[in-house]
Design a protein around this motif. Structure first.
Motif, short mmCIF file in Angstrom:
data_model
loop_
_atom_site.label_atom_id
_atom_site.label_comp_id
_atom_site.label_asym_id
_atom_site.label_seq_id
_atom_site.Cartn_x
_atom_site.Cartn_y
_atom_site.Cartn_z
N PRO A 31 0.82 -1.22 0.00
CA PRO A 31 0.00 0.00 0.00
C PRO A 31 0.85 1.27 0.00
O PRO A 31 0.41 2.30 -0.48
N ASP A 32 2.06 1.20 0.55
CA ASP A 32 2.90 2.38 0.61
C ASP A 32 4.37 1.96 0.73
O ASP A 32 4.68 0.77 0.83
N ASP B 135 -6.13 4.20 11.61
CA ASP B 135 -6.30 5.42 10.82
C ASP B 135 -6.61 5.09 9.35
O ASP B 135 -6.26 5.84 8.45
N ALA C 330 -4.85 0.82 2.07
CA ALA C 330 -4.90 1.71 0.91
C ALA C 330 -5.41 3.09 1.33
O ALA C 330 -4.88 4.12 0.89
N ALA C 331 -6.40 3.12 2.22
CA ALA C 331 -6.96 4.40 2.67
C ALA C 331 -5.91 5.17 3.46
O ALA C 331 -5.74 6.39 3.29
N TYR C 332 -5.18 4.47 4.29
CA TYR C 332 -4.13 5.12 5.09
C TYR C 332 -3.06 5.69 4.15
O TYR C 332 -2.61 6.83 4.31
N ALA C 333 -2.68 4.89 3.16
CA ALA C 333 -1.64 5.35 2.21
C ALA C 333 -2.11 6.60 1.48
O ALA C 333 -1.35 7.54 1.28
N LYS C 335 -4.30 8.84 2.56
CA LYS C 335 -4.31 9.96 3.50
C LYS C 335 -2.92 10.53 3.73
O LYS C 335 -2.74 11.71 3.90
N HIS C 336 -1.95 9.63 3.78
CA HIS C 336 -0.61 10.07 4.17
C HIS C 336 0.32 10.19 2.98
O HIS C 336 1.54 10.31 3.14
#
Lengths: 96, 233, 347
Positions: A31-32, B135, C330-333, C335-336
Motif C-alpha cells: 500500500p505504501d 487510521d 490503501a486508505a491510510y496510504a 491519506k498520508h
C-alpha cells in the motif's frame, strides 16, 4: 471505501552484501513505501540474501523501449576501443 | 526452570496461534510476514524449552494446567485486528524484557540478544498495522478499537513477577504503557481504560490457569504426538 | 526514452504495460516481427516483457504463469492443514517455513505474470471464479501426517522435475522466477523424504501411515505431468516456443525412474503391480508403469475431486474477509501520501 483497492506494484532492489550494488530482485504489491520495504524484507531476504533494500514504485520507472533497441544502443556497440580487449599487448607484459 | 517455561510457553503458544493464519491471511504478502514472526517465535521457544528440559516432551506432553504462558498469547486469532492488537501488546512487552535480559549475564542473555532483534521487527510490524487499521477506514478503525479493548484485560498479567527471571517485569510497565499509548494515539485510537486483569485471575496464566480456548488449542497441537507414545518423528 | 505507463524495471513490471510493440514496431510488417521473434527464440535469446510477441504466445504464458501461481497458493492449504498438529517442534518449524515458501513462490509467479499486463487482482478474481485452474493434485486431501511427507517427496518431486526445465523457458521473467523457486525448493523434497524415512523406520503404525500415504499420492503425482503426449492440447506449440522443453511423457518417465530406487531406500512400495524395469526402453533402459486412470484425472480437473470446492471456498473466504484490511491500508496510504512518498530509506 471503494469496492476494489488494488495495492500498487513496487520494484525491489537488493544489495546482497557490502561491496556489491543493489540488483533488481523482483516486484511486489504494497500500500505504501514503508510496507513495500517490509514486504520486500520478508519476501526477498528471508534466507539472508540481503543487507540493504531499495523499493521504487513501478510506475516511477522510466525505461528505454526495446523497439528502439537498435538506434538507442547501437552507438555504444561500435566503440570497441572502450574495452580493454581492443588493445594488443605483447606476451609477457604484466600488470596491464 | 519456571522462567524458561514462562518465556518459552509464551513464544510457543503465540507462534502456534500465528501459524493458524497460514492460508487465511488477508493478503498474500501478509502470509509471508505472519509466518516469519511465527517462525522467529518458534525458534525462541525451542531454545527456551530446551533450557528447561526436552522441547517436545514439554510442548506435547504437558497438561493445560502445567503451561506457564500468559493468557494474552493464547487468545484466539479473531479477526486480523485482534491478531495485530495481541501482537502489539505482547511485542511491546517482550522487546524491553529481552533487552533487559540481554544486558545481564543470566542464562537467557545469549538468546535474548538474538531474539530482541527479531522482536524489534515484530513490534514494528504490529505498529505499522495498528496505524493503518486505526487510521484507515471507519470499519478498520472500529475493528481495531474493539480488538484493543477486548484484549486489554489480559495485559496486566504481563508485569507480574516471574520466578528465576532475573528481571522484574513490573519495572517495564510504565514504559509499556507509554509505548503502546503513543502508537494508539497516532493511530487515532483510544487507550482502553478498563481493568487490566480479571479480578479473580491476576497472573493466572503464569500460574497455570488458562482460558477455555487454550485447552482446545492444546488438544489439536498434542493429539498426534500423544497418539504414538515414544515414537520418533 | 519512453516513460512507461506502468513502469518496467529490469523486466518485471507491470500492469498497464499494455500492448507492447505497437508503437516502435509499427513500421515492421507482421511477418517480419514474427520472423524476428521466431529467430530470437530459436537462438535461445530470452523474450522480455515489452518485446513484440505473438498474441497466442502471450496468452499461453499468462495462462501458464497464472495457473502456476494459483497452484502455489492453493497448494498451501493441504499442508497448512497439518501445521497445528505437527508432531515435533522441529517438524512444525520445517512445515511452516515450507508453506511460507509456497506463498512466496506464488508472489514471484504473480509478479512474473503481471509483466504481461494482467494485474494480480484480476488473476485472483479468475481463480476465485473458477475461470483459471491450478494443479489438480491439490484437490486431494491430506488425511494423515504422512501425507505431508508424501507431498514433499512425490508432489514436490514431480513439480521439480517439471520446473527445472522451466528455468530455461524462453520468457525471461518466468525463467528468472523459476530459478529462484527451484533454488528455494530444494529443501522441500528432501524434508518430505526425510519425514517418510522417519515414519518408515518408526513404529509399525508409523510405517503403515507412510505406506498408506504413498499409496494414495503415487498415481495423482504421475498425473501431474499432464495427459499423454498424443492427447496434450498445448504441448507441441509450447515446445516450439521453448516455454516447455520436454514432453509430458518424457518428464513422467524421468520421474518414475528417479522414484523407484528412492522408494526402495525408504522401505516403501509403489502401488503399481505392473511397475518393472525394461532394459530395452530408451537408450539406457527405463521403468514401465501400469496404466494411469485418466478418467479420474479428467474428473478432478473438471471439479469433481475430493477437495475442489473446499480449496476455492477457503481461498475466496480469505480474500473476502481480508478486503477490509487491504482497504484500510490503501486508505491510510492515500491519506498520508504527501508525507510518505519517496521516503523509502535506502538503508
Amino acid at each position: 471505501m471503494s469496492e476494489r483497492t488494488d495495492w500498487p506494484l513496487w520494484e525491489v532492489f537488493v544489495r546482497a552484501r557490502r561491496g556489491l550494488s543493489h540488483t533488481h530482485a523482483g516486484s511486489l504489491h504494497a500500500p505504501d513505501a514503508e510496507f513495500a520495504l517490509r514486504n520486500a524484507r520478508d519476501l526477498y531476504t528471508r534466507r539472508g540474501e540481503g543487507v540493504s533494500i531499495w523499493v521504487v514504485p513501478s510506475a516511477a520507472v522510466t525505461a528505454s523501449s526495446p523497439d528502439e533497441k537498435d538506434p538507442f544502443f547501437a552507438p555504444a556497440a561500435d566503440k570497441p576501443y572502450r574495452h580493454p580487449t581492443f588493445y594488443e599487448i605483447p606476451d609477457g607484459v604484466k600488470h596491464l | 526452570m519456571s522462567a524458561a517455561l514462562a518465556l518459552g510457553d509464551d513464544a510457543l503458544v503465540l507462534s502456534h496461534r500465528l501459524g493458524q493464519w497460514a492460508g487465511h491471511a488477508p493478503v498474500l504478502e501478509e502470509e509471508v510476514a505472519l509466518a516469519n514472526i511465527a517462525l522467529d517465535l518458534l525458534g525462541q521457544a525451542r531454545v527456551l524449552l530446551s533450557l528447561a528440559g526436552d522441547e517436545d516432551e514439554l510442548a506435547f506432553l504437558r497438561e493445560e494446567r502445567a503451561f506457564r504462558n500468559v493468557q494474552l498469547v493464547e487468545q484466539p486469532n479473531g479477526d486480523f485486528a485482534h491478531t495485530i492488537a495481541r501482537q502489539l501488546y505482547f511485542s511491546a512487552y517482550q522487546l524491553p524484557l529481552y533487552r533487559e535480559l540481554a544486558a545481564g549475564d543470566g542464562p537467557f542473555a545469549p538468546l535474548a540478544a538474538k531474539a530482541a532483534q527479531e522482536v524489534d521487527y515484530h513490534l514494528d510490524h504490529a505498529r505499522q498495522w495498528t496505524l493503518r487499521l486505526g487510521d484507515g477506514t471507519q470499519e478498520s478503525h472500529a475493528r481495531m478499537q474493539r480488538a484493543c479493548d477486548a484484549l486489554w484485560r489480559y495485559t496486566g498479567e504481563l508485569f507480574r513477577p516471574v520466578e528465576g527471571l532475573g528481571v522484574d517485569p513490573s519495572a517495564l510497565e510504565q514504559g509499556w504503557l507509554r509505548s503502546v499509548g503513543e502508537v494508539l494515539e497516532r493511530a487515532t485510537l483510544t487507550l482502553p481504560d478498563g481493568p487490566r486483569s480479571g479480578g479473580w485471575a491476576a497472573g493466572a496464566g503464569r500460574e497455570g490457569l488458562h482460558t477455555e480456548s487454550f485447552g482446545r488449542m492444546l488438544a489439536e497441537m498434542q493429539h498426534l504426538h500423544r497418539s504414538h507414545p515414544g515414537a520418533s518423528w | 526514452m519512453t516513460a512507461l505507463a506502468g513502469g518496467a524495471a529490469g523486466g518485471t513490471a507491470s500492469a498497464g504495460a499494455g500492448a507492447p510493440g505497437t508503437a516502435g514496431a509499427a513500421g515492421q510488417a507482421p511477418d517480419a516481427r514474427t520472423a524476428a521473434f521466431d529467430a530470437a527464440v530459436a537462438a535461445e535469446e530470452r523474450i522480455e516483457p515489452r518485446d513484440w510477441m505473438p498474441d497466442a504466445y502471450r496468452a499461453t504464458l499468462v495462462r501458464q504463469m497464472a495457473q502456476h501461481a494459483h497452484s502455489e497458493i492453493i497448494g498451501m492449504q493441504p499442508e497448512a492443514n497439518w501445521i497445528t498438529r505437527a508432531p515435533s517442534l522441529r517438524r512444525k518449524a520445517i512445515l511452516m517455513a515450507k508453506v511460507q515458501d509456497e506463498a512466496g513462490h506464488g508472489l514471484y509467479l504473480y509478479s512474473a505474470a503481471e509483466t504481461l499486463g494482467t494485474g494480480r487482482d484480476e488473476l485472483l478474481d479468475k481463480l476465485h471464479a473458477g475461470r483459471q485452474k491450478y494443479s489438480s493434485i491439490f484437490n486431494y486431501p491430506t488425511l494423515t501426517w504422512a501425507d505431508v511427507g508424501a507431498i514433499g517427496w512425490l508432489v514436490d518431486g514431480a513439480a521439480i522435475t517439471n520446473q527445472v526445465p522451466l528455468c530455461r523457458c524462453s520468457y525471461g521473467p518466468y525463467a528468472r522466477a523459476m530459478v529462484r523457486i527451484c533454488k528455494e525448493e530444494s529443501f522441500h523434497q528432501r524434508q518430505g523424504f526425510e519425514l517418510l524415512m522417519a515414519l518408515s523406520k518408526g513404529t509399525p503404525e508409523q510405517h503403515a501411515m507412510a505406506q498408506d500415504a504413498v499409496d494414495r499420492w503415487w498415481w495423482p503425482s504421475l498425473m501431474m505431468f499432464g495427459p499423454p503426449d498424443d492427447e496434450s492440447a498445448h504441448s507441441a506449440q509450447s515446445m516450439a516456443w521453448k516455454i516447455k522443453r520436454f514432453s509430458n511423457d518424457e518428464l513422467r518417465r524421468r520421474f518414475v525412474d528417479i522414484c523407484v530406487p528412492q522408494a526402495e531406500a525408504l522401505g516403501l512400495t509403489l502401488p503399481d503391480p505392473d511397475l518393472r524395469w525394461n532394459p530395452d526402453k530408451g537408450e539406457n533402459g527405463g521403468h514401465e508403469h501400469g496404466p494411469i486412470d485418466w478418467a479420474e484425472f479428467q474428473a478432478v480437473l473438471k471439479g469433481n475431486g475430493p477437495c475442489n470446492e473446499q480449496r476455492i471456498a477457503q481461498r475466496r473466504a480469505a480474500h473476502e474477509e481480508g478486503a477490509w484490511v487491504r482497504d484500510a491500508a490503501a486508505a491510510y496510504a492515500a491519506k498520508h501520501a504527501a508525507g510518505e512518498h519517496g521516503k523509502a530509506e535506502a538503508a
